[in-house]
Write an enzyme that holds these catalytic residues in place. Structure first.
Site, PDB file in Angstrom:
ATOM      1  CB  SER A   1       2.710  -4.111   6.391  1.00 59.15           C
ATOM      2  OG  SER A   1       2.745  -4.429   5.009  1.00 59.15           O
TER       3      SER A   1
ATOM      4  CG  HIS B   1      -1.392  -2.703   6.569  1.00 63.03           C
ATOM      5  ND1 HIS B   1      -2.380  -1.733   6.611  1.00 63.03           N
ATOM      6  CD2 HIS B   1      -0.609  -2.397   5.510  1.00 63.03           C
ATOM      7  CE1 HIS B   1      -2.197  -0.876   5.615  1.00 63.03           C
ATOM      8  NE2 HIS B   1      -1.138  -1.266   4.925  1.00 63.03           N
TER       9      HIS B   1
ATOM     10  CG  ASP C   1       0.474  -3.091   2.150  1.00 70.72           C
ATOM     11  OD1 ASP C   1      -0.161  -2.033   2.250  1.00 70.72           O
ATOM     12  OD2 ASP C   1       1.333  -3.461   2.973  1.00 70.72           O
TER      13      ASP C   1
ATOM     14  CG  MET D   1       0.848  -2.819  -3.971  1.00 65.69           C
ATOM     15  SD  MET D   1       2.608  -2.449  -3.879  1.00 65.69           S
ATOM     16  CE  MET D   1       2.835  -2.334  -2.087  1.00 65.69           C
TER      17      MET D   1
ATOM     18  CG  HIS E   1      -3.009   0.340   1.957  1.00 68.10           C
ATOM     19  ND1 HIS E   1      -1.686   0.669   2.173  1.00 68.10           N
ATOM     20  CD2 HIS E   1      -3.516   1.347   1.184  1.00 68.10           C
ATOM     21  CE1 HIS E   1      -1.400   1.805   1.574  1.00 68.10           C
ATOM     22  NE2 HIS E   1      -2.486   2.241   0.956  1.00 68.10           N
TER      23      HIS E   1
ATOM     24  CG  MET F   1      -1.455   1.180  -2.197  1.00 64.38           C
ATOM     25  SD  MET F   1       0.103   0.605  -1.466  1.00 64.38           S
ATOM     26  CE  MET F   1      -0.478  -0.900  -0.701  1.00 64.38           C
TER      27      MET F   1
ATOM     28  CG  MET G   1       0.153   6.485   1.616  1.00 62.53           C
ATOM     29  SD  MET G   1       0.212   4.817   2.322  1.00 62.53           S
ATOM     30  CE  MET G   1       1.858   4.266   1.846  1.00 62.53           C
TER      31      MET G   1
ATOM     32  CG  ASP H   1       1.344   1.932   5.146  1.00 62.57           C
ATOM     33  OD1 ASP H   1       2.439   1.386   5.368  1.00 62.57           O
ATOM     34  OD2 ASP H   1       0.492   1.469   4.348  1.00 62.57           O
TER      35      ASP H   1
HETATM   36  C1  DX5 Z   1       3.795   0.428   1.011  1.00 60.28           C
HETATM   37  C2  DX5 Z   1       2.768  -0.279   1.855  1.00 60.28           C
HETATM   38  C3  DX5 Z   1       3.196  -0.464   3.263  1.00 60.28           C
HETATM   39  C4  DX5 Z   1       4.496  -1.197   3.450  1.00 60.28           C
HETATM   40  C5  DX5 Z   1       5.231  -0.446   4.495  1.00 60.28           C
HETATM   41  O1  DX5 Z   1       3.256   1.048  -0.067  1.00 60.28           O
HETATM   42  O2  DX5 Z   1       1.528   0.387   1.860  1.00 60.28           O
HETATM   43  O3  DX5 Z   1       2.156  -1.034   4.059  1.00 60.28           O
HETATM   44  O4  DX5 Z   1       4.372  -2.553   3.836  1.00 60.28           O
HETATM   45  O5  DX5 Z   1       6.498  -0.956   4.589  1.00 60.28           O
HETATM   46  P1  DX5 Z   1       7.581  -0.359   5.579  1.00 60.28           P
HETATM   47  O6  DX5 Z   1       6.989  -0.453   6.969  1.00 60.28           O
HETATM   48  O7  DX5 Z   1       8.731  -1.274   5.380  1.00 60.28           O
HETATM   49  O8  DX5 Z   1       7.849   1.042   5.179  1.00 60.28           O
HETATM   50 ZN    ZN Z   2       0.002  -0.326   3.349  1.00 60.99          ZN
END
Ligand code: DX5
Ligand code: ZN
Length: 236
Positions: free
Chosen positions: A22, A47, A49, A51, A83, A85, A154, A188
């Site tokens: 990620s 990956h 992310d 947000m 991903h 969010m 998650m 994740d």
């Molecule tokens: C968090 C993200 C993850 C994040 C995971 O909401 O969706 O993809 O990067 O981070 P780690 O591996 O550090 O828990």
């Molecule tokens: Zn993620």
């Protein structure tokens, strides 16, 4: 903008056991080099992310950054795993598909229309994923069999890297495995050498790792150690 990757190539890149670094925890000032390091070590699923400051408090990155890295990822034989969010995820699917996403995963909690949303992602030529938060029961995705290519459980609450793995996650993924049909199971949050084996035993095959890889002194070594913990070698 990136050229399209065929559906078969996309499915192939996501099949088998895969560690998906990620980039949330990468150094954004040198993002291309950070991606090259883990892909040179064997990573094929990157990956990404997204947000929005509403579904989760932080704001991160969007289609502009996806588009900036998609060619690099594809040229190295990899895929971009987005991903979302975000609230109202349906409004963004086409932008991410155009930017070069190979799989788009939205949160079940973010839309009343999961079934329709999965169909919309597939119509764009991407693999379709649906994610559930730690507090959401697996039954929330039980009716999506046949529609989802991937179900993301998650293993922390979404929003931040570096959080502690939720210990009840393996049991939850076992329950999910019973109802997930053909869909791949991705996990994740808090994934590293100490947790990846337990999640593999529970039935997950796609393992997202952010801080355990990009927070390490050498991300390539950290990737390889997590991969080795579930029997993946660089040529797989
Ligand atoms: C968090 C993200 C993850 C994040 C995971 O909401 O969706 O993809 O990067 O981070 P780690 O591996 O550090 O828990
Ligand atoms: Zn993620």
């Amino acid at each position: 903008m990136s050229g399209p990757v065929g559906t078969a190539a996309r499915s192939d890149a996501f099949s088998g056991i895969r560690i998906a670094p990620s980039i949330l925890s990468a150094d954004f000032a040198r993002l291309g080099s950070a991606i090259a390091e883990v892909m040179d070590a064997g990573a094929r699923v990157i990956h990404f992310d997204v947000m929005d400051g509403h579904f989760v408090p932080p704001i991160t990155i969007g289609p502009l950054v996806a588009s900036a890295i998609a060619d690099q990822v594809h040229q190295a034989g990899g895929v971009l795993d987005v991903h979302l969010m975000i609230e109202r995820p349906e409004l963004q699917f086409s932008e991410f598909a155009r930017a070069g996403a190979d799989c788009i995963t939205f949160h079940e909690e973010a839309t009343p229309h999961s079934h329709r949303a999965l169909g919309a992602i597939r119509e764009l030529g991407c693999l379709a994923g649906v994610a559930i938060n730690p507090g959401t029961p697996v039954e929330a995705v039980a009716e999506l069999d046949g529609m989802a290519d991937l179900i993301l459980a998650m293993t922390v609450n979404p929003g931040w890297g570096g959080q502690a793995f939720i210990e009840s996650s393996p049991a939850k993924v076992r329950r999910l495995k019973d109802i997930s049909g053909e869909a791949l199971i991705q996990v994740d949050g808090g994934i590293g050498t100490a947790t990846v084996g337990r999640m593999a035993e529970a039935g997950a095959t796609l393992f997202v790792a952010g801080s355990a890889i990009f927070g390490a002194d050498d991300p390539a070594v950290a990737y390889s150690e997590i991969a080795a913990a579930v029997g993946v070698s660089a040529g797989d």
